[in-house]
Design an enzyme around this catalytic site. Structure first.
Site, mmCIF file in Angstrom:
data_model
loop_
_atom_site.group_PDB
_atom_site.id
_atom_site.type_symbol
_atom_site.label_atom_id
_atom_site.label_comp_id
_atom_site.label_asym_id
_atom_site.label_seq_id
_atom_site.Cartn_x
_atom_site.Cartn_y
_atom_site.Cartn_z
ATOM 1 N N ARG A 83 0.915 -1.213 0.087
ATOM 2 C CA ARG A 83 -0.239 -0.042 -0.003
ATOM 3 C C ARG A 83 0.814 1.227 -0.083
ATOM 4 N NH1 ARG A 83 -4.890 1.380 -1.260
ATOM 5 N NH2 ARG A 83 -5.623 -0.495 -0.669
ATOM 6 N N HIS A 326 -5.363 -3.213 4.767
ATOM 7 C CA HIS A 326 -5.435 -2.204 3.936
ATOM 8 C C HIS A 326 -3.844 -1.932 3.550
ATOM 9 C CE1 HIS A 326 -6.120 1.905 2.286
ATOM 10 N NE2 HIS A 326 -7.181 1.098 1.581
ATOM 11 N N CYS A 327 -2.954 -1.880 4.603
ATOM 12 C CA CYS A 327 -1.482 -1.779 4.514
ATOM 13 C C CYS A 327 -0.946 -2.597 3.389
ATOM 14 C CB CYS A 327 -0.850 -1.575 5.981
ATOM 15 S SG CYS A 327 -1.609 -0.571 7.157
ATOM 16 N N ILE A 328 -1.222 -3.650 3.476
ATOM 17 C CA ILE A 328 -0.516 -4.717 2.428
ATOM 18 C C ILE A 328 -1.144 -4.987 1.255
ATOM 19 C CG2 ILE A 328 0.604 -5.965 4.795
ATOM 20 C CD1 ILE A 328 -1.233 -8.349 3.985
#
Length: 341
Positions: A83, A326-328
């Site tokens: 992300r 969401h971050c990955i």
């Protein structure tokens, strides 16, 4: 030619991810990280294509954990937080574009490495056939959220971070978001969560505190226990959004997404958040924490995203490493008129 960033709720061509490989992510629990990254990818691929970028030396181990439907693309990456190191995809008259921000390890963190991740966004940009849009601004995908109509959420602690953009003003940041993403209204939140603001955090990414499930509505992280320092942080965030209008002049409706009931782990105050979910074609891939509020979050998400299946994946191993689902992940929006999986 104007570019615009569509809402995450719009149709996707695929989701991009990167296989975790950095020592600060794997540590002495590499298998735990691999299992969790694979669980997220395998959940998404039931709804839309997933491409996993993997270093050649990790292709074999990745293949053991990932569903055969997950596409593997070899490329040099430092770690799995795509992300942030990946491009932000946009749409324009000529089709798909990809904004390549400057990535410097979340503001030059002394524990991070980014020799490969500084250019890792080009892997997805080139593979997707997107027009390359270069930016001189340090930014990460986790630092922005949009409603798809030109309204953006950001935090001052990230965008104006001395380790990222020491010379930029709010007006400078807004101008670059206008140029690259088609921003029409930028809403500045004062900060992010407590744990995320400490040494191994991002200094306050917005995608752990607030998101747009639809235009005019914000899902806001809500720490309800006064013992947790985020109780005060959430009050500050809510106050900063009171009476705020979006690009269309609508006053934002704030919907609380209660934090898990657990307050601490072995490292201190947790920043567990249900806000850090991915919306994909026909589904929401949400964070689970083996917590009583998992079902509360599922109900809130189901109401916020009607017609989508809510799939919860244990995200505790991700948050222990500094991020969430969401971050990955990084969505590639479908070009209007193109077929969607």
């Amino acid at each position: 030619m104007p570019w615009t960033m569509p809402a995450e709720t719009e149709p996707h061509t695929r989701t991009w991810m990167a296989w975790p490989s950095a020592d600060y992510t794997l540590g002495d629990r590499a298998e735990e990280a691999w299992v969790t990254w694979a669980a997220v990818a395998n959940a998404i691929v039931a709804f839309e294509p997933v491409t996993m970028i993997v270093a050649p030396e990790h292709r074999e181990v990745a293949s053991r954990y990932l569903a055969p439907e997950v596409d593997l693309v070899e490329g040099a990456v430092d770690d799995g937080w795509y992300r942030d190191s990946g491009p932000t995809f946009v749409l324009g008259e000529s089709g798909l574009g990809a904004v390549n921000w400057v990535f410097n390890g979340w503001g030059g963190q002394d524990w991070a490495s980014w020799e490969n991740d500084a250019v890792a966004s080009l892997i997805a940009t080139e593979a997707a056939g997107a027009a390359r849009i270069d930016s001189a601004m340090v930014n990460e995908g986790g630092g922005i959220h949009t409603d798809g109509e030109g309204t953006f959420l950001v935090t001052r602690t990230v965008q104006l971070d001395p380790g990222r953009n020491p010379e930029l003003t709010e007006a400078d940041v807004e101008a670059e978001l206008v140029r690259t993403l088609g921003a029409r209204r930028v809403i500045w939140l004062p900060r992010g969560l407590t744990r995320d603001s400490e040494r191994f955090g991002t200094r306050g990414h917005v995608d752990i505190v607030a998101t747009f499930p639809s235009p005019g509505t914000v899902l806001l992280h809500d720490q309800q226990d006064p013992e947790h320092p985020d109780f005060q942080v959430c009050q500050e965030l809510r106050a900063s959004l009171a009476g705020v209008t979006d690009a269309e002049g609508r006053e934002l409706e704030i919907v609380s997404l209660p934090a898990p009931t657990v307050l601490r782990d072995d490292e201190g105050w947790v920043d567990y958040s249900y806000v850090n979910h991915l919306v994909c074609n026909g589904a929401v891939i949400g964070c689970a924490f083996d917590d009583p509020n998992d079902e509360v979050a599922r109900e809130v998400l189901a109401t916020a995203y009607p017609g989508r299946e809510i799939v919860m994946v244990d995200a505790r191993p991700l948050f222990a490493r500094g991020g969430g689902i969401h971050c990955i992940t990084q969505q590639q929006p479908a070009v209007p008129g193109a077929s969607v999986a």
